[in-house]
Design a protein around this motif. Structure first.
Motif: not given
Length: 298
Positions: A188, A192-194, A197, A283-288
């Motif tokens: 975190s 890259e990831i909150a 999450v 959504p966040q993973l889809s964007e990554r």
């Protein structure tokens, strides 16, 4: 065999990852597990991913999965094996994969693009099977029989490549002296990831997380006033990622740089359809995933 750069291998792995990763989000997963009598979402995840190991105690899954709260794993394993056998769960998992990929690929499910991609990915995965030593979760999945249909071969191949890479990554985290929760916190810290999450998805309490943050600050991994990596932490985390890439090259040498590039070209439109196919990706993973596909196509 030809040499493949760690960067090229990483791009190839990331480009194909949505094909495997969808199994953790697709609504078809809960559907098939409920048919077996498994209704707890946590049990669905831990039992389905560790079923290849056999009816193991919670401690084995805690060890190989590494960064999940052990108490949560212990709450569902080995109880899951009293509800359904590992073999039944594995069959259900593959059924969920089949339903999901048929949903998003439709008539292209057995087309030339899927068949060629499956062949290339399988070549890489089968080379990985030559080196199972020190990679227990990978080795368990490598012992499973290959499915027959090309779309399932592609999914299984990427599953093997994922666990091969993951086992190497865990070994490196251990050599850095990081616990499971500390590994999440340093991840975190890259931005890259909150943090929330990662904390929530791995079932850690706020108190556990705060204790991990404090410990990493004391060791110089984090800056004093934020969950962000210090220069020391950035360097060590970058070293972990770089070495992970190096340890994951071996399978892709079976297809070489040209094969890696061809595989990325083949799967790019397929993985976009997986991401956009109502399979439950956050959504966040889809964007990554989209960014990874774009990086691999440049």
């Amino acid at each position: 065999m030809t040499t493949v750069s760690p960067h090229n291998a990483r791009l190839t792995f990331r480009a194909l990852e949505p094909v495997h990763g969808m199994i953790y989000f697709t609504p078809h997963g809960p559907d098939v597990y409920r048919e077996l009598g498994i209704t707890d979402p946590r049990m669905m995840y831990f039992a389905s991913r560790s079923a290849a190991l056999g009816p193991v105690p919670a401690e084995v899954t805690i060890s190989t999965f590494f960064n999940f709260n052990p108490a949560v794993v212990g709450a569902v394993l080995p109880t899951a094996w009293d509800i359904a056998s590992p073999a039944e769960i594995l069959r259900a998992r593959l059924e969920a994969v089949d339903r999901s990929l048929r949903q998003v690929w439709g008539e292209d499910i057995s087309g030339a693009q899927v068949r060629e991609a499956a062949d290339l990915a399988r070549q890489a995965a089968e080379r990985a099977c030559e080196r199972p030593q020190g990679r227990p979760l990978f080795a368990a999945h490598a012992a499973l029989p290959w499915p027959d249909e090309p779309h399932l071969v592609l999914w299984h191949a990427q599953s093997l490549l994922r666990e091969f890479r993951g086992d190497g990554h865990v070994a490196l985290l251990l050599t850095e002296g990081l616990s499971g929760i500390e590994a999440l916190i340093t991840h975190s810290g890259t931005g890259e990831i909150a943090p929330e999450v990662l904390r929530i998805s791995r079932s850690w309490s706020e108190q556990d997380w705060a204790a991990g943050v404090n410990g990493l600050r004391e060791r110089g991994w984090l800056v004093d006033d934020d969950i962000a990596l210090s220069e020391h932490g950035k360097a060590r985390r970058a070293a972990i990622e770089s070495r992970t890439d190096e340890l994951a090259v071996y399978p892709y040498e079976a297809i070489g740089d040209a094969g890696c590039e061809r595989l990325r070209v083949l799967v790019a439109p397929l993985t976009i359809r997986v991401i956009e196919g109502d399979l439950g990706f956050p959504p966040q993973l889809s964007e990554r995933y989209r960014q990874a596909i774009q990086a691999g196509s440049r």
